[in-house]
Design an enzyme around this catalytic site. Sequence first.
Site, PDB file in Angstrom:
ATOM      1  N   ASP A  88      -1.831  -1.321   6.034  1.00 15.23           N
ATOM      2  CA  ASP A  88      -2.442  -0.986   7.171  1.00 15.23           C
ATOM      3  C   ASP A  88      -3.192  -1.776   8.083  1.00 15.23           C
ATOM      4  O   ASP A  88      -3.607  -1.384   9.012  1.00 15.23           O
ATOM      5  CB  ASP A  88      -2.933   0.512   7.466  1.00 15.23           C
ATOM      6  CG  ASP A  88      -4.090   0.626   6.413  1.00 15.23           C
ATOM      7  OD1 ASP A  88      -4.686  -0.347   5.952  1.00 15.23           O
ATOM      8  OD2 ASP A  88      -4.489   1.745   6.192  1.00 15.23           O
TER       9      ASP A  88
ATOM     10  N   ASP B 278       0.805  -1.175   0.027  1.00  9.91           N
ATOM     11  CA  ASP B 278      -0.071   0.051  -0.067  1.00  9.91           C
ATOM     12  C   ASP B 278       0.804   1.176  -0.111  1.00  9.91           C
ATOM     13  O   ASP B 278       2.195   0.982   0.504  1.00  9.91           O
ATOM     14  CB  ASP B 278      -0.851   0.006   1.186  1.00  9.91           C
ATOM     15  CG  ASP B 278      -1.735   1.150   1.253  1.00  9.91           C
ATOM     16  OD1 ASP B 278      -2.218   1.456   0.337  1.00  9.91           O
ATOM     17  OD2 ASP B 278      -2.208   1.664   2.512  1.00  9.91           O
TER      18      ASP B 278
END
Length: 754
Positions: A649, A452
């Site tokens: 995350d 990410d």
Amino acid sequence: MTEATQTRYRVGGMDCASCATKIDTAVRRIPGVEDVSISVTAGTMTVRHGNGSDLNALEKKVTGLGYTVHPLAAKGAKPTHAHEYDIDDHPGCGQADHDHAGHDHAGHDHSAHGKHGRAAAKVEVLHAHDNAPPTGPWWQSNKARMAIASGVALVVAYVGSRFAPAIEPYIFIAAMLIGLLPIARRAFMAAFAGTPFSIEMLMTIAAVGAVIINAGEEAATVVFLFLVGELLEGVAAGKARASIQSLTTLVPKTAFLEEHGEIDEVPAEGLEVGNVILVRPGDRVPADGVILSGESSLDEAPVTGESTPVRKGIDAKVFAGTVNGEAALRVLVTAAAFDNTIARVVRLVEEAQESRAPMERFIDRFSRYYTPGVVAVAALVAIVPPMLFGGLWSEWIYKGLAILLIGCPCALVISTPAAIAASLSAGARRGLLLKGGAVLEALGKINVVAFDKTGTLTEGKPRVTDVISFGSDEADILRYAAALERGSSHPLAAAVVAKAVADELKIPAAADAKAIGGKGLTATVDGVAVFFGSPQAVEDYAPVSIEQKQRVSALNDDGKTVSVLVVGGILAGAIAMRDEARPDAEAGLNALADSGVRIIMLTGDNDRTAQAIGKQLAIEVRAELMPQDKQRIVGELKAQGLVVAKVGDGINDAPALAAADVGIAMGGGTDVALETADAAILHSRIGDIAKMIGLSKRTMGNIRQNITIALGLKAVFLVTTIAGITGLWPAILADTGATVLVTMNALRLLRPIH
């Protein structure tokens, strides 16, 4: 149909995988038991059972096998002298998008942390139970007392045989029985519990058989050596067990509680969320929290593996067990003792050790056939030569008994779990948390890592990168912009104010501040009208030259968000902001690339911003993705035969984390990260991904070495025994030696990760 519940136990004296197998087999035969998970290194057992199960019978069964068993306290119980820690449900944090006029923040990832329920688990550190994780000298354990008693009896027998040769056989039989009776009792209890081919049963048969063929002296010696081997196993296993449980000792026993204007010293385990504590210079932080006042360097090495002290100030998070540096800190407690970072790490590792790797499951299945096979081979060696080829019964029975001892599976079955447990512990002490041996094994096969962007490759918060002057002083541009933004909580506004504070600028007051929808902010500062906002709206407040437009456009092309400042009807300057790459991101990605791993960025951010970061980090980019798009891409990579790790995350990336072969969460101290992914990096360092993969490869190499040692020694002594070169003594030494060698080799994995 009754609802199943889970009960966790601390099991003492369980020092090898064969011990765990006996306990597992016995407990599964208890009515109502649905599943059993055992960690040898942690010394824990989790039993899933119906509400009507007879847990007293379960405990009695385990005790009958020669182990101690203590239930871990139920959820919500207060800590006792055994230091129990509970992981409870509690709210996470929230971060929402803000409609802040004048700021183009479509290119910034945002996430929301909700409330995540978690099954409570206890982590207990026992103080005074025999065979529990050792806290005292090894010679005070039950195994040591048995070995010493057997050794003393053997010495007495040798001395007695010199003074009374006529009763020599009986003296050695008596010496043998002192050590053998407890072993035989455990052997028969294991047989009745479903494990007839246990190491204790092989030992009992060999010792009794040796007596029958008038080798009582050897039988007594073999029993003594067996007990010494068990003791050495316990000491070695205790080192691996203590490596992670020693983390709990990092938290100080007391804390200085600030209440009603006074400072009182109180037990640290009694701290509650919302308390304010004082952490003096040189003290360990007694609880997770947030700094209310003060600034200091903190040594986080014991918790996160960070090699150098980290400078922290107001609003920064601190972890229990870290060491405060040179200044006093006032800290707001955010987690109770049973819910702090260290307690979570210990709980995670203990639960991970109960999860078996594919290699470990294979070895376990292999040993189930291997041990009966050894018994069959030993019987054939003892019977066939005398019956068919006229060999001496005493000679070949002796060789058959030696083969029984050579074939003991201890070294083989502990070869994998010992290495995995040591790796899990080593990783946890350095902030690398893995949920079990299966994850550890899979990491070594990874050939694609998908990252990410926001909060993973980048810091997750924008910073001012450029202050552009169009005629005014740069300091004045920052001062005026900060004056307008000081009242906003938007991340971009916070970045402007933070830059002004960092440059030690005096921020003036803003009067008549007003937000202009979709354009920006206006106010009067130092008696002058000021506008700060979107470049698209600036021409309503001041003329803009072509050159100035080109400067702003160039900043946008670099993936930066630009706001312009107009002072007194004149374009004074511009401020560019961007969520910058983590300082260690480039080096961490290079480490992966150098090891032959393909790296790719999957982000929901706009393509312009993502490409700018991708160019900076030399990484393949796929941008403007929805969560389902990330999941689809991970699936496509796996369909190509690649083994994929997804790093994120743990929130927006949840579908992709679940779809990947290994999901890795950054910032492992949060509920969301620990629950979503297969692994977590406590300190959020990109370089730790390569360390995780390296740890996996080291572990699998160590396991191969262990299996070679275990089977290689057995093969050598099998041949020498049949050839008549070695006998009972070398046989038990081979088994004991292999077990100790395998365990000590596995403990090498506890050394620092490079």
